[in-house]
Structures are given as structure tokens and as C-alpha cells.
Scaffold this active site. Structure first.
Site, PDB file in Angstrom:
ATOM      1  N   ARG A  14       7.434  -6.677   1.190  1.00 44.60           N
ATOM      2  CA  ARG A  14       7.807  -5.269   1.032  1.00 44.60           C
ATOM      3  C   ARG A  14       6.636  -4.472   0.468  1.00 44.60           C
ATOM      4  O   ARG A  14       6.288  -3.404   0.968  1.00 44.60           O
ATOM      5  CB  ARG A  14       9.021  -5.154   0.115  1.00 44.60           C
ATOM      6  CG  ARG A  14       9.382  -3.728  -0.256  1.00 44.60           C
ATOM      7  CD  ARG A  14       9.285  -3.567  -1.779  1.00 44.60           C
ATOM      8  NE  ARG A  14       9.614  -2.215  -2.163  1.00 44.60           N
ATOM      9  CZ  ARG A  14       8.814  -1.446  -2.876  1.00 44.60           C
ATOM     10  NH1 ARG A  14       7.632  -1.870  -3.265  1.00 44.60           N
ATOM     11  NH2 ARG A  14       9.174  -0.231  -3.208  1.00 44.60           N
TER      12      ARG A  14
ATOM     13  N   HIS B  40       2.380  -0.586   0.781  1.00 40.16           N
ATOM     14  CA  HIS B  40       1.100  -0.199   0.187  1.00 40.16           C
ATOM     15  C   HIS B  40      -0.114  -0.536   1.038  1.00 40.16           C
ATOM     16  O   HIS B  40      -1.171   0.061   0.858  1.00 40.16           O
ATOM     17  CB  HIS B  40       0.957  -0.832  -1.201  1.00 40.16           C
ATOM     18  CG  HIS B  40       2.033  -0.390  -2.139  1.00 40.16           C
ATOM     19  ND1 HIS B  40       2.161   0.903  -2.580  1.00 40.16           N
ATOM     20  CD2 HIS B  40       3.048  -1.074  -2.706  1.00 40.16           C
ATOM     21  CE1 HIS B  40       3.209   1.006  -3.383  1.00 40.16           C
ATOM     22  NE2 HIS B  40       3.772  -0.188  -3.476  1.00 40.16           N
TER      23      HIS B  40
END
Length: 115
Positions: free
Chosen positions: A78, A83
Site C-alpha cells: 500500500r 508513495h
């Protein structure tokens, strides 16, 4: 079972089911996946939801890190999708869909039924 954890387990279950529905009418084919930007983004979004739900579950009750295989890796995925979005490997995501998501579904379905 904690009511919030159950809700987050349902979020994981729904996201897995949604990913599986994307491939319901046709055979899973990596090359079709790789060339379909909308499908890739939809899969990635569901993986984000799964990872965030897993993070909340583990934060609330650390014992789930042992009940769910690769729980910390799911959270790591995730974080990577969010990111490091510019460095996502289609091959890695595909491998997760084929090799890891079916096992996660079994484990989450079992935990939900246990309640």
C-alpha cells in the site's frame, strides 16, 4: 471480535471481490492487464484499500499479523503504491493478484466467518 476490525475485514473482502470481478468475463491475461490503464488503476486503488484496512487492523490488534499471512507486506505494498506510484511494477502487481490475493481471500473469509 472488535467491531472496527470486522468492518475493516469486510473492506478487504469487498476489495478482493471487486478485483476478481474485473476479470470475471475473461481470462486473466497479463498483457491485457498491462495495456489497460483504467484496469491497472482500479486494481491499484483496491490494493491501497486492502493495505490501509490491514494497517488499521494490525494497529488495533497486533495478533492479526499472525492470523493473516504477509500482513506487513500488504501494508508495505500500500505504501509503495501510494508513495512510489511512479515506480510500480506491473509484473509485481500481477504476481500479487495471481499468487497472493487468493490466499488472502481465504484467510479473510475465514476470519469473518469465525465471528
Amino acid at each position: 471480535m472488535d467491531e472496527r476490525i470486522l468492518k475493516w475485514l469486510f473492506d478487504v473482502q469487498i476489495s478482493i471481490d471487486e478485483i476478481n470481478e474485473f476479470f470475471q468475463n475473461e481470462e486473466k491475461d497479463f498483457f491485457k492487464y498491462r495495456n489497460n490503464i483504467m484496469l491497472k488503476r482500479a486494481v491499484e486503488r483496491n490494493l491501497e484499500i486492502i493495505g490501509e484496512a490491514m494497517n488499521r487492523i494490525i494497529s488495533r490488534d497486533k495478533s492479526y499479523a499472525e492470523k493473516i499471512t504477509n500482513a506487513k507486506a500488504i501494508i508495505g505494498l500500500r505504501n509503495h503504491v501510494i508513495h512510489a506510484y511512479d515506480n510500480i511494477s506491473d509484473e509485481n502487481i500481477w504476481s500479487i493478484l495471481i499468487n497472493h490475493l487468493p490466499k488472502l481471500k481465504i484467510e479473510v473469509d475465514y476470519l469473518i466467518q469465525e465471528t
